[in-house]
Design a protein around this motif. Structure first.
Motif, PDB file in Angstrom:
ATOM      1  N   SER A  79      24.393 -22.155 -15.708  1.00  0.00           N
ATOM      2  CA  SER A  79      22.965 -22.397 -15.916  1.00  0.00           C
ATOM      3  C   SER A  79      22.247 -21.071 -16.077  1.00  0.00           C
ATOM      4  N   PRO A  80      21.369 -20.972 -17.073  1.00  0.00           N
ATOM      5  CA  PRO A  80      20.599 -19.735 -17.225  1.00  0.00           C
ATOM      6  C   PRO A  80      19.625 -19.527 -16.062  1.00  0.00           C
ATOM      7  N   VAL A  81      19.308 -20.615 -15.349  1.00  0.00           N
ATOM      8  CA  VAL A  81      18.417 -20.492 -14.185  1.00  0.00           C
ATOM      9  C   VAL A  81      19.100 -19.661 -13.098  1.00  0.00           C
ATOM     10  N   ASN A  82      20.412 -19.845 -12.949  1.00  0.00           N
ATOM     11  CA  ASN A  82      21.163 -19.121 -11.910  1.00  0.00           C
ATOM     12  C   ASN A  82      21.687 -17.770 -12.389  1.00  0.00           C
ATOM     13  N   HIS A  83      22.052 -17.691 -13.653  1.00  0.00           N
ATOM     14  CA  HIS A  83      22.779 -16.495 -14.124  1.00  0.00           C
ATOM     15  C   HIS A  83      22.069 -15.728 -15.229  1.00  0.00           C
ATOM     16  N   GLY A  84      20.924 -16.193 -15.688  1.00  0.00           N
ATOM     17  CA  GLY A  84      20.247 -15.543 -16.808  1.00  0.00           C
ATOM     18  C   GLY A  84      20.869 -15.979 -18.131  1.00  0.00           C
ATOM     19  N   VAL A  85      20.158 -15.707 -19.220  1.00  0.00           N
ATOM     20  CA  VAL A  85      20.609 -16.179 -20.537  1.00  0.00           C
ATOM     21  C   VAL A  85      21.983 -15.599 -20.883  1.00  0.00           C
ATOM     22  N   PHE A  86      22.164 -14.306 -20.684  1.00  0.00           N
ATOM     23  CA  PHE A  86      23.444 -13.700 -21.081  1.00  0.00           C
ATOM     24  C   PHE A  86      24.513 -13.864 -20.002  1.00  0.00           C
ATOM     25  N   GLY A  87      24.080 -13.993 -18.747  1.00  0.00           N
ATOM     26  CA  GLY A  87      25.034 -14.186 -17.652  1.00  0.00           C
ATOM     27  C   GLY A  87      25.704 -15.551 -17.690  1.00  0.00           C
ATOM     28  N   THR A  88      25.143 -16.469 -18.489  1.00  0.00           N
ATOM     29  CA  THR A  88      25.743 -17.806 -18.585  1.00  0.00           C
ATOM     30  C   THR A  88      27.115 -17.758 -19.242  1.00  0.00           C
ATOM     31  N   LEU A  89      27.334 -16.780 -20.133  1.00  0.00           N
ATOM     32  CA  LEU A  89      28.634 -16.687 -20.811  1.00  0.00           C
ATOM     33  C   LEU A  89      29.755 -16.369 -19.814  1.00  0.00           C
ATOM     34  N   PRO A  90      29.658 -15.256 -19.034  1.00  0.00           N
ATOM     35  CA  PRO A  90      30.733 -15.039 -18.059  1.00  0.00           C
ATOM     36  C   PRO A  90      30.799 -16.110 -16.979  1.00  0.00           C
ATOM     37  N   SER A  91      29.650 -16.700 -16.620  1.00  0.00           N
ATOM     38  CA  SER A  91      29.677 -17.712 -15.547  1.00  0.00           C
ATOM     39  C   SER A  91      30.420 -18.964 -15.999  1.00  0.00           C
ATOM     40  N   GLN A  92      30.303 -19.322 -17.290  1.00  0.00           N
ATOM     41  CA  GLN A  92      31.020 -20.524 -17.742  1.00  0.00           C
ATOM     42  C   GLN A  92      32.522 -20.258 -17.796  1.00  0.00           C
ATOM     43  N   VAL A  93      32.924 -19.015 -18.118  1.00  0.00           N
ATOM     44  CA  VAL A  93      34.358 -18.678 -18.137  1.00  0.00           C
ATOM     45  C   VAL A  93      34.915 -18.702 -16.709  1.00  0.00           C
ATOM     46  N   LYS A  94      34.156 -18.084 -15.769  1.00  0.00           N
ATOM     47  CA  LYS A  94      34.608 -18.059 -14.364  1.00  0.00           C
ATOM     48  C   LYS A  94      34.676 -19.477 -13.789  1.00  0.00           C
ATOM     49  N   SER A  95      33.673 -20.302 -14.098  1.00  0.00           N
ATOM     50  CA  SER A  95      33.661 -21.679 -13.582  1.00  0.00           C
ATOM     51  C   SER A  95      34.843 -22.457 -14.146  1.00  0.00           C
ATOM     52  N   TYR A  96      35.139 -22.250 -15.422  1.00  0.00           N
ATOM     53  CA  TYR A  96      36.275 -22.942 -16.055  1.00  0.00           C
ATOM     54  C   TYR A  96      37.568 -22.599 -15.312  1.00  0.00           C
ATOM     55  N   GLU A  97      37.764 -21.308 -15.020  1.00  0.00           N
ATOM     56  CA  GLU A  97      38.987 -20.882 -14.306  1.00  0.00           C
ATOM     57  C   GLU A  97      39.043 -21.480 -12.904  1.00  0.00           C
ATOM     58  N   ARG A  98      37.888 -21.462 -12.213  1.00  0.00           N
ATOM     59  CA  ARG A  98      37.834 -21.982 -10.839  1.00  0.00           C
ATOM     60  C   ARG A  98      38.141 -23.484 -10.820  1.00  0.00           C
ATOM     61  N   ILE A  99      37.554 -24.215 -11.758  1.00  0.00           N
ATOM     62  CA  ILE A  99      37.751 -25.667 -11.789  1.00  0.00           C
ATOM     63  C   ILE A  99      39.190 -26.002 -12.192  1.00  0.00           C
ATOM     64  N   MET A 100      39.735 -25.236 -13.141  1.00  0.00           N
ATOM     65  CA  MET A 100      41.123 -25.459 -13.572  1.00  0.00           C
ATOM     66  C   MET A 100      42.080 -25.262 -12.390  1.00  0.00           C
ATOM     67  N   LYS A 101      41.890 -24.176 -11.638  1.00  0.00           N
ATOM     68  CA  LYS A 101      42.745 -23.927 -10.462  1.00  0.00           C
ATOM     69  C   LYS A 101      42.533 -25.011  -9.418  1.00  0.00           C
ATOM     70  N   GLY A 102      41.279 -25.437  -9.228  1.00  0.00           N
ATOM     71  CA  GLY A 102      40.966 -26.493  -8.260  1.00  0.00           C
ATOM     72  C   GLY A 102      41.634 -27.808  -8.620  1.00  0.00           C
ATOM     73  N   LEU A 103      41.679 -28.108  -9.909  1.00  0.00           N
ATOM     74  CA  LEU A 103      42.329 -29.355 -10.350  1.00  0.00           C
ATOM     75  C   LEU A 103      43.841 -29.270 -10.166  1.00  0.00           C
ATOM     76  N   ILE A 104      44.407 -28.089 -10.445  1.00  0.00           N
ATOM     77  CA  ILE A 104      45.862 -27.925 -10.253  1.00  0.00           C
ATOM     78  C   ILE A 104      46.208 -28.105  -8.772  1.00  0.00           C
ATOM     79  N   LEU A 105      45.342 -27.592  -7.885  1.00  0.00           N
ATOM     80  CA  LEU A 105      45.572 -27.723  -6.432  1.00  0.00           C
ATOM     81  C   LEU A 105      45.100 -29.080  -5.904  1.00  0.00           C
ATOM     82  N   ARG A 106      44.602 -29.927  -6.819  1.00  0.00           N
ATOM     83  CA  ARG A 106      44.117 -31.275  -6.490  1.00  0.00           C
ATOM     84  C   ARG A 106      43.022 -31.249  -5.419  1.00  0.00           C
ATOM     85  N   ARG A 107      42.104 -30.308  -5.552  1.00  0.00           N
ATOM     86  CA  ARG A 107      40.983 -30.254  -4.600  1.00  0.00           C
ATOM     87  C   ARG A 107      40.014 -31.402  -4.889  1.00  0.00           C
ATOM     88  N   LYS A 108      39.631 -32.097  -3.810  1.00  0.00           N
ATOM     89  CA  LYS A 108      38.887 -33.346  -3.962  1.00  0.00           C
ATOM     90  C   LYS A 108      37.534 -33.161  -4.643  1.00  0.00           C
TER      91      LYS A 108
END
Ligand SMILES: [Zn+2]
Ligand SMILES: [Zn+2]
Length: 252
Positions: A79-108
């Motif tokens: 969200s640009p509200v949390n990360h700023g307009v340009f910060g949204t790009l790295p935040s979406q990449v980091k979130s993607y990695e975090r969620i992918m790892k969370g799904l592999i570990l089957r986190r609820k």
């Protein structure tokens, strides 16, 4: 045909293929059920999605549903509200990695969001070969450049097919910050005409957040959702069905 025209056509074809997967198949179909895929297309997207786009379909769906659940709040993955307009790009990449790892570990906290999905994370991701699709597209780009006797055509292919992070950034950032609003939603979503034209109607975020299960993102006479037009074409070819059109489309 002139070489520059060939480059433009290759760019449009590669970009079109990528965005058809993300906007129509990942977003409207798998995430929101706004269109119902024919069984063979459902099979195709879950088995080829990661190779075509470089992005795992299950992780994408999970991240996007979290975006709708916590739109522009602290837990929004991008969200640009949390990360700023340009910060949204790295935040979406980091979130993607975090969620992918969370799904592999089957986190609820993640698996509970995508309980209805009848497929697992792509084996490419599970086998730690996430880089393989990117390498494959680089190899294709080099081959295209080599056989078409010019590197620009290879670069056009690469830019078109690998454009997802920039598309995502424009939608997640610009269409949650700049533009007009048709609806008073509980977030900062906007309708950004430029983003909507470039990214198959996805720039109409305010319309989409108002009614996520509608296949059509455009509501007013001057709004044009090219992604919905593709859905209609795909429906006429028997690739998918559009179950309903939102009643709200008739109200404004
Ligand atoms: Zn949004
Ligand atoms: Zn959505």
């Amino acid at each position: 045909m002139h070489y520059s025209l060939q480059c433009i056509l290759v760019l449009i074809a590669a970009y079109g293929l990528n965005i058809f997967y993300t906007s129509v198949l990942y977003h409207r179909a798998l995430t929101h059920g706004a269109v119902k895929l024919a069984p063979w297309l459902h099979w195709l997207v879950i088995n080829t999605g990661c190779w075509v786009t470089g992005i795992d379909p299950k992780t994408w769906v999970c991240m996007h549903r979290l975006h709708h659940q916590y739109s522009d709040q602290e837990k929004d993955p991008h969200s640009p509200v949390n990360h700023g307009v340009f910060g949204t790009l790295p935040s979406q990449v980091k979130s993607y990695e975090r969620i992918m790892k969370g799904l592999i570990l089957r986190r609820k906290e993640y698996t509970s969001v995508i309980k209805d999905l009848d497929f697992d994370i792509s084996w490419v991701i599970r086998s730690h070969f996430w880089w393989a699709p990117y390498l494959m597209h680089l190899a294709i780009a080099i081959l295209v450049g080599f056989f078409c006797h010019g590197w620009w055509i290879g670069i056009a292919y690469w830019v078109g097919i690998m454009s997802h992070p920039i598309q995502g950034w424009m939608v997640n950032s610009l269409a949650h910050q700049y533009g007009y609003r048709n609806f008073k939603t509980d977030d900062h979503s906007t309708n950004n005409t430029l983003v909507a034209w470039l990214i198959l109607g996805e720039g109409y975020q305010n319309n989409h957040h108002q009614d996520p299960t509608s296949a059509k993102f455009s509501y007013r006479w001057f709004e044009f959702d090219l992604g919905y037009l593709l859905c209609l074409v795909a429906q006429s070819l028997g690739m998918l069905e559009i179950p309903r059109l939102s009643a709200k489309h008739l109200q404004i």
